[in-house]
Each structure stands twice: as C-alpha cells, then as structure tokens.
Design an enzyme around this catalytic site. Structure first.
Site, PDB file in Angstrom:
ATOM      1  N   ASP A  50       0.871  -1.170   0.000  1.00 57.66           N
ATOM      2  CA  ASP A  50       0.000   0.000   0.000  1.00 57.66           C
ATOM      3  C   ASP A  50       0.909   1.221   0.000  1.00 57.66           C
ATOM      4  O   ASP A  50       1.637   1.457   0.970  1.00 57.66           O
ATOM      5  CB  ASP A  50      -0.891  -0.012   1.245  1.00 57.66           C
ATOM      6  CG  ASP A  50      -1.882   1.154   1.277  1.00 57.66           C
ATOM      7  OD1 ASP A  50      -1.657   2.151   0.564  1.00 57.66           O
ATOM      8  OD2 ASP A  50      -2.867   1.070   2.028  1.00 57.66           O
ATOM      9  N   VAL A  51       0.886   1.982  -1.093  1.00 60.89           N
ATOM     10  CA  VAL A  51       1.839   3.088  -1.227  1.00 60.89           C
ATOM     11  C   VAL A  51       1.581   4.215  -0.232  1.00 60.89           C
ATOM     12  O   VAL A  51       2.411   5.115  -0.091  1.00 60.89           O
ATOM     13  CB  VAL A  51       1.849   3.668  -2.663  1.00 60.89           C
ATOM     14  CG1 VAL A  51       2.321   2.623  -3.657  1.00 60.89           C
ATOM     15  CG2 VAL A  51       0.496   4.233  -3.044  1.00 60.89           C
ATOM     16  N   ASN A  77       3.559   2.520 -10.839  1.00 56.85           N
ATOM     17  CA  ASN A  77       2.323   2.605 -11.611  1.00 56.85           C
ATOM     18  C   ASN A  77       1.094   2.843 -10.739  1.00 56.85           C
ATOM     19  O   ASN A  77       0.078   3.330 -11.226  1.00 56.85           O
ATOM     20  CB  ASN A  77       2.140   1.308 -12.413  1.00 56.85           C
ATOM     21  CG  ASN A  77       0.790   1.233 -13.078  1.00 56.85           C
ATOM     22  OD1 ASN A  77       0.503   1.935 -14.039  1.00 56.85           O
ATOM     23  ND2 ASN A  77      -0.081   0.374 -12.546  1.00 56.85           N
ATOM     24  N   TYR A 142      -6.061  15.770 -10.110  1.00 55.64           N
ATOM     25  CA  TYR A 142      -5.330  14.680 -10.766  1.00 55.64           C
ATOM     26  C   TYR A 142      -4.175  15.234 -11.593  1.00 55.64           C
ATOM     27  O   TYR A 142      -3.034  14.740 -11.506  1.00 55.64           O
ATOM     28  CB  TYR A 142      -6.273  13.872 -11.651  1.00 55.64           C
ATOM     29  CG  TYR A 142      -5.610  12.706 -12.342  1.00 55.64           C
ATOM     30  CD1 TYR A 142      -5.308  11.543 -11.639  1.00 55.64           C
ATOM     31  CD2 TYR A 142      -5.284  12.760 -13.697  1.00 55.64           C
ATOM     32  CE1 TYR A 142      -4.695  10.468 -12.266  1.00 55.64           C
ATOM     33  CE2 TYR A 142      -4.680  11.685 -14.329  1.00 55.64           C
ATOM     34  CZ  TYR A 142      -4.385  10.545 -13.611  1.00 55.64           C
ATOM     35  OH  TYR A 142      -3.765   9.491 -14.238  1.00 55.64           O
ATOM     36  N   LYS A 146       0.074  14.446 -11.034  1.00 60.39           N
ATOM     37  CA  LYS A 146       0.946  13.896 -12.074  1.00 60.39           C
ATOM     38  C   LYS A 146       1.970  14.928 -12.558  1.00 60.39           C
ATOM     39  O   LYS A 146       3.111  14.583 -12.871  1.00 60.39           O
ATOM     40  CB  LYS A 146       0.097  13.387 -13.242  1.00 60.39           C
ATOM     41  CG  LYS A 146      -0.802  12.212 -12.882  1.00 60.39           C
ATOM     42  CD  LYS A 146       0.005  11.014 -12.397  1.00 60.39           C
ATOM     43  CE  LYS A 146      -0.865   9.779 -12.227  1.00 60.39           C
ATOM     44  NZ  LYS A 146      -0.078   8.570 -11.836  1.00 60.39           N
ATOM     45  N   THR A 177      -8.991   0.921 -19.554  1.00 58.22           N
ATOM     46  CA  THR A 177      -8.795   0.301 -18.250  1.00 58.22           C
ATOM     47  C   THR A 177     -10.025   0.565 -17.389  1.00 58.22           C
ATOM     48  O   THR A 177     -10.977   1.216 -17.812  1.00 58.22           O
ATOM     49  CB  THR A 177      -7.558   0.877 -17.532  1.00 58.22           C
ATOM     50  OG1 THR A 177      -7.835   2.224 -17.129  1.00 58.22           O
ATOM     51  CG2 THR A 177      -6.339   0.858 -18.442  1.00 58.22           C
TER      52      THR A 177
END
Length: 267
Positions: A50-51, A77, A142, A146, A177
């Site tokens: 779990d990041v 990722n 978002y 990034k 996805t």
C-alpha cells in the site's frame, strides 16, 4: 541472470499488462497491490504493498531483496483518479489522491534507492499522465499530482546521475482500463453552479477511457525504455492529438490554448 522488476499497482489495467509482458520477456517480476490474491498467470509474484503506508512499502521491498538480493527496475504505476469541481472537492479526498499519486511514489523511491546506489545500477520509471502537462477542467487535482511527479522526476534524475541510477517518466493518454470505475467522483449536486458542465465533462472523460488504447502498447513502450542505456527525461504514449496537445501548449499563448480546451470540453 534474470533482471528483477518491482511494479506497483499491478493487479489490473496498465500495471497488469506491464507485469505480464515483462514476465513473458524473461524478467523476474514482482507485482504489488493492496490486497493481492494470487500470482498473475502463475508467473508474476504478487506481494502486498500500500503506497500510502510506509511500513507496507518497506516490507514489500525487503521481501524482494530477501528473495532476490537485488532490484533492477521499479515501475511506479499505482495511482488513483479524481474528478470534480475544485471548489466542491473535499479536502480529505484531495489529500488522499496526493498521498497515492505523489507522496506514495516518493516513499517507494526512497525505499529502493539505497539498494540501487549500492548496486551502482537501476532504473525507476514513474507513470505520470498526459493530463499532468496541463490543467484540465474538473480534473485539476489529478493533473496536479501527475505534474508534480514529472517535475520531481526531473530533479531526481540530476541528483542520481553520479550513482548510475536512471529515472524517467512515461505519460499515458487514454487507455482502456477500469480507472474510471476506481476514480473518486465528487458528486454532481443538484444545487451546484457546476452541475451541468461537470456532468457533461464527466461523461466525456468516461467515453475517452472506453475508447482508449490497448494497455499492451504501454507495456511495449515500458520495455523499450528499460532497454535504453540513457532514457529520455519524459516519454508520452497516446493518440496523436493527445501527444500533439503537449506541443501545442508550448507553442501557443496561454489564453489560446485555454480556448482550445474550453472548446474540446464544450465549456
């Protein structure tokens, strides 16, 4: 001797495609997810990570090092999407996405760098997004996560140069996805001044994902990057107009580019 690869967020989508592809190419692949169920196709070893939890990151890296004594590649990722009017997006959701898409990646990098420095080799590939090159309406948070990761990667590359550790980003556009299903969507409120525009934009974003590219394309690009002695600072993978939009942003006055986005989203 097979090279060892650690991939975060490998249970589905782009991460799973990369894991499968690299395993078929002979790499020893460790995929991660918060709750791994089994090995992917019996080839990719799945371990929990779990990041957003430092202890989980440490344990995952130690597991790989205990079994393999080295880590040659890390592909960051794992990530999550978020949509909504900036004014109406809850602060705790904004922080949660930054913890996953930005701070979590930094913690994974910190966990593997001592090993890569000792090896005098290694490559870290950070998956960003074409959305990270511009502020997009109703995707501002978002885009910010990034974009921040891309800028941080630029700085990290220079700091790591003396240790022969490579770092780069690869920015996907729209891929087919389940990311839309996994996004946090700020609710469309009946009394919101953004109700109509946000609702229409949300439909458009989901249509783009449904018509996205095959995730194996990303896997092939990642593999090519891994085989590159001196990787570029940034790579972009997407339809022509998605990649061209980045070039347009550099060439056009800011207000002209803004008008293009407003027309695209019918705002």
């Amino acid at each position: 001797m097979s090279k060892v690869v650690l991939i975060t967020g490998a249970s589905s989508g782009i991460g799973a495609s990369i894991a499968h592809y690299l395993s078929d190419k002979g790499y020893l692949v460790y995929g991660t997810s918060r709750t791994p169920k089994a090995a992917l196709d019996g080839k990719v070893k799945m371990i929990p990570l779990d990041v957003t939890e430092a202890a989980s990151i440490t344990q995952a890296v130690e597991t790989v090092l205990t079994e393999e004594s080295r880590i040659d590649y890390v592909i960051n990722n794992a990530g999550m999407g978020i949509t909504g009017p900036l004014e109406e997006t809850p602060d705790h959701e904004t922080r949660r996405v930054f913890e996953t898409n930005y701070f979590g990646v930094l913690e994974v990098i910190k966990a593997v760098l001592p090993t890569m420095r000792a090896q005098r080799s290694g490559m870290i590939i950070n998956v960003t997004s074409i959305a990270g090159y511009m502020g997009l309406p109703y995707r501002g948070i978002y885009s910010a996560t990034k974009g921040a990761l891309g800028i941080t990667t630029e700085a990290y590359r220079m700091e790591l140069k003396e240790f022969n550790v490579k770092m780069t980003t690869v920015a996907p556009g729209d891929f087919a996805t389940n990311i839309a299903a996994g996004r946090y969507h700020a609710p469309i409120l009946d009394n919101s001044p953004y109700k109509e525009n946000y609702g229409n934009t949300l439909k458009l974003m989901d249509e783009h994902v449904d018509a996205g590219m095959d995730t194996e394309i990303m896997a092939k690009v990642v593999h090519r990057i891994m085989q590159t002695k001196n990787p570029k600072v940034h790579y972009r993978v997407g339809f022509f107009m998605q990649k061209f939009s980045i070039a347009l942003k550099r060439m056009l006055p800011d207000t002209w580019y803004e008008k293009l986005l407003l027309n695209h989203y019918k705002l």
